[in-house]
Motif scaffolding. Structure first.
Motif: not given
Length: 138
Positions: A17-38
């Motif tokens: 969960h924390n990894m997804l939050r960090l990825l979403a907070a990074s702001g850019a890229g497909a991974g960040a968008d995916f993490a925001k969706d999760v």
């Protein structure tokens, strides 16, 4: 050697969960968008590799990582492999115990575009002309 599955750790759900939050907070890229969706409940983490933009991004990053590994001398690589399992445990525990709010704030601040500074008052030699009285002798 028995391989460690990070999901076997009791800290894994929090770490993921924390990894997804960090990825979403990074702001850019497909991974960040995916993490925001999760995090928003629109996707499940298990869909990660079936999401084409993320898979492409991971393929690129994996190839770059492979090139990096190829540059490491074989003796050092063997040493890294012996410590890999402990490193995975350590990373899971560290992610699970991270001050996530502070880390997110730091990532968001780094992802924001820099604020445009106010232009300094620019002066050149012509500016002095307007400061003179009209009837001044030249």
């Amino acid at each position: 050697m028995t391989l460690l599955d990070p999901a076997d750790s009791p800290n894994w759900p929090t770490a993921r969960h924390n990894m997804l939050r960090l990825l979403a907070a990074s702001g850019a890229g497909a991974g960040a968008d995916f993490a925001k969706d999760v995090l928003a409940g629109n996707r499940q983490p298990r869909e990660l590799l079936s999401h084409r933009p993320v898979a492409d991004e991971l393929t690129e990053q994996g190839a770059a990582f492979r090139r990096l590994l190829d540059k490491i001398p074989p003796a050092e690589l063997r040493d890294l492999r012996t410590h890999a399992q402990e490193a995975v445990r350590h990373e899971v525990d560290e992610l699970a115990n991270l001050d996530i709010e502070a880390a997110e704030a730091e990532l968001r601040a780094a992802a924001e575009p820099p604020r445009a500074s106010r232009p300094s008052e620019r002066r050149d030699e012509d500016d002095d002309w307007f400061d003179r009285p009209v009837m001044e002798e030249l």
